[in-house]
Design an enzyme around this catalytic site. Structure first.
Site, short mmCIF file in Angstrom:
data_model
loop_
_atom_site.label_atom_id
_atom_site.label_comp_id
_atom_site.label_asym_id
_atom_site.label_seq_id
_atom_site.Cartn_x
_atom_site.Cartn_y
_atom_site.Cartn_z
N CYS A 126 5.70 -0.33 7.59
CA CYS A 126 5.39 0.91 6.87
C CYS A 126 6.63 1.33 6.08
O CYS A 126 7.74 1.32 6.63
CB CYS A 126 5.01 2.01 7.87
SG CYS A 126 4.60 3.58 7.08
N LEU A 127 6.41 1.70 4.83
CA LEU A 127 7.55 2.09 3.99
C LEU A 127 8.17 3.40 4.48
O LEU A 127 9.32 3.70 4.16
CB LEU A 127 7.09 2.22 2.53
CG LEU A 127 6.53 0.92 1.93
CD1 LEU A 127 5.95 1.17 0.54
CD2 LEU A 127 7.60 -0.17 1.88
N HIS B 148 -4.62 1.40 7.80
CA HIS B 148 -3.25 1.91 7.93
C HIS B 148 -3.05 3.09 6.96
O HIS B 148 -2.52 4.14 7.33
CB HIS B 148 -2.27 0.76 7.64
CG HIS B 148 -0.83 1.14 7.56
ND1 HIS B 148 0.11 0.65 8.44
CD2 HIS B 148 -0.14 1.94 6.71
CE1 HIS B 148 1.30 1.14 8.13
NE2 HIS B 148 1.17 1.93 7.08
N GLU B 149 -3.51 2.90 5.71
CA GLU B 149 -3.30 3.94 4.70
C GLU B 149 -4.16 5.18 4.99
O GLU B 149 -3.73 6.31 4.78
CB GLU B 149 -3.61 3.40 3.29
CG GLU B 149 -2.74 2.23 2.85
CD GLU B 149 -1.25 2.48 2.97
OE1 GLU B 149 -0.82 3.64 2.88
OE2 GLU B 149 -0.51 1.49 3.20
N GLN C 275 3.09 9.94 1.36
CA GLN C 275 4.39 9.25 1.50
C GLN C 275 5.36 9.62 0.37
O GLN C 275 6.56 9.37 0.48
CB GLN C 275 4.21 7.73 1.58
CG GLN C 275 3.48 7.30 2.86
CD GLN C 275 3.28 5.80 2.92
OE1 GLN C 275 2.30 5.27 2.40
NE2 GLN C 275 4.21 5.10 3.53
N GLY D 229 0.85 -1.20 0.00
CA GLY D 229 0.00 0.00 0.00
C GLY D 229 0.87 1.23 0.00
O GLY D 229 2.07 1.17 0.32
N HIS E 222 -2.57 7.41 7.34
CA HIS E 222 -1.58 8.31 6.70
C HIS E 222 -2.27 9.60 6.22
O HIS E 222 -1.70 10.69 6.33
CB HIS E 222 -0.95 7.64 5.47
CG HIS E 222 0.21 6.76 5.77
ND1 HIS E 222 1.35 7.19 6.39
CD2 HIS E 222 0.43 5.44 5.51
CE1 HIS E 222 2.22 6.19 6.50
NE2 HIS E 222 1.68 5.11 5.98
O1 K1U Z 1 3.92 2.25 4.10
C1 K1U Z 1 2.85 1.76 3.82
O2 K1U Z 1 1.82 2.32 4.10
C2 K1U Z 1 2.82 0.42 3.13
C3 K1U Z 1 2.78 -0.77 4.08
C4 K1U Z 1 1.33 -1.24 4.14
C5 K1U Z 1 0.96 -2.15 5.27
C6 K1U Z 1 1.64 -3.30 5.56
C7 K1U Z 1 1.24 -4.13 6.58
C8 K1U Z 1 0.14 -3.82 7.32
C9 K1U Z 1 -0.54 -2.66 7.06
C10 K1U Z 1 -0.16 -1.83 6.02
C11 K1U Z 1 3.68 -1.85 3.52
O3 K1U Z 1 3.50 -2.28 2.43
S1 K1U Z 1 5.00 -2.42 4.51
C12 K1U Z 1 5.74 -3.71 3.50
C13 K1U Z 1 4.93 -4.96 3.43
O4 K1U Z 1 4.03 -5.16 4.23
C14 K1U Z 1 5.21 -5.97 2.38
C15 K1U Z 1 6.23 -5.82 1.49
C16 K1U Z 1 6.46 -6.78 0.50
C17 K1U Z 1 5.66 -7.88 0.42
C18 K1U Z 1 4.63 -8.06 1.30
C19 K1U Z 1 4.39 -7.10 2.29
ZN ZN Z 2 2.53 3.23 6.11
#
Ligand code: K1U
Ligand code: ZN
Length: 178
Positions: A103-104, A145-146, A52, A47, A149
């Site tokens: 979270c990225l 979560h998004e 971001q 996401g 943000h």
């Molecule tokens: O930063 C963000 O908002 C993105 C975040 C979204 C998220 C992940 C887990 C729970 C709630 C919201 C991510 O994508 S973190 C990376 C991640 O979860 C992932 C990366 C590669 C493959 C699978 C998952």
């Molecule tokens: Zn995030």
């Protein structure tokens, strides 16, 4: 399409409340959503909210990368991008579920967050159509979560001050070492 820089804590932009999109879904907005999607796939993540990449508008992209059970091993997962413009939560369940979130914008930090297990959301899609749908599982977790943000809230804001401070210190160190 272009890969954009993802901002990380403690950038103050991440605390900003994003503004609603006015004037519907235009080609210009679709170009931004395409950039967001490419940035999210490159990271990689599931996401991304517009803030971001430094754009304070209420737009989210997502791809939960769900792999169909009957897909042969050698086949890559099909892309299932989702786009959300001006999303709103119109209902949330009383039941909660816990997920180990990442979270990225807070790289290499994961922790458990409790949120409503199911939510009903309303938003405009890539074509500008209004959609109302119910989400559960990872979809419900990720959209909440998004949407946090969009309101200047990070998943670490759901944790204790000690954990939040540790997370920010870790990301600052990572950035210094890079
Ligand atoms: O930063 C963000 O908002 C993105 C975040 C979204 C998220 C992940 C887990 C729970 C709630 C919201 C991510 O994508 S973190 C990376 C991640 O979860 C992932 C990366 C590669 C493959 C699978 C998952
Ligand atoms: Zn995030």
């Amino acid at each position: 399409m272009a890969i954009r820089e993802i901002i990380t804590v403690p950038n103050p932009l991440l605390k900003q409340v994003s503004k609603p999109v006015e004037g519907g879904v235009t080609d210009e907005l679709r170009a931004l959503m395409d950039d967001m999607l490419e940035t999210m796939y490159d990271a990689p993540g599931i996401g991304l909210a517009a803030i971001q990449i430094g754009e304070p508008i209420r737009v989210i992209v997502m791809d939960l990368q769900e792999r169909p059970d009957d897909l042969p091993e050698e086949e890559p997962s099909p892309k299932q991008p989702r786009f959300f413009v001006n999303p709103e939560i119109v209902w949330a369940s009383d039941e909660l579920s816990t997920y180990d979130e990442g979270c990225l914008s807070v790289p290499e930090v994961y922790d458990e967050v409790k949120r409503p297990e199911r939510v009903r959301i309303r938003y405009l899609n890539y074509q500008g159509e209004e959609i109302i749908e119910e989400c559960d599982g990872l979809y419900a977790t990720c959209i909440q979560h998004e949407m946090d943000h969009l309101n200047g809230v990070l998943f670490i804001d759901h944790l204790s001050k000690l954990k939040r401070d540790r997370a920010v210190t870790k990301v600052k160190k990572l950035r210094k070492a890079a």
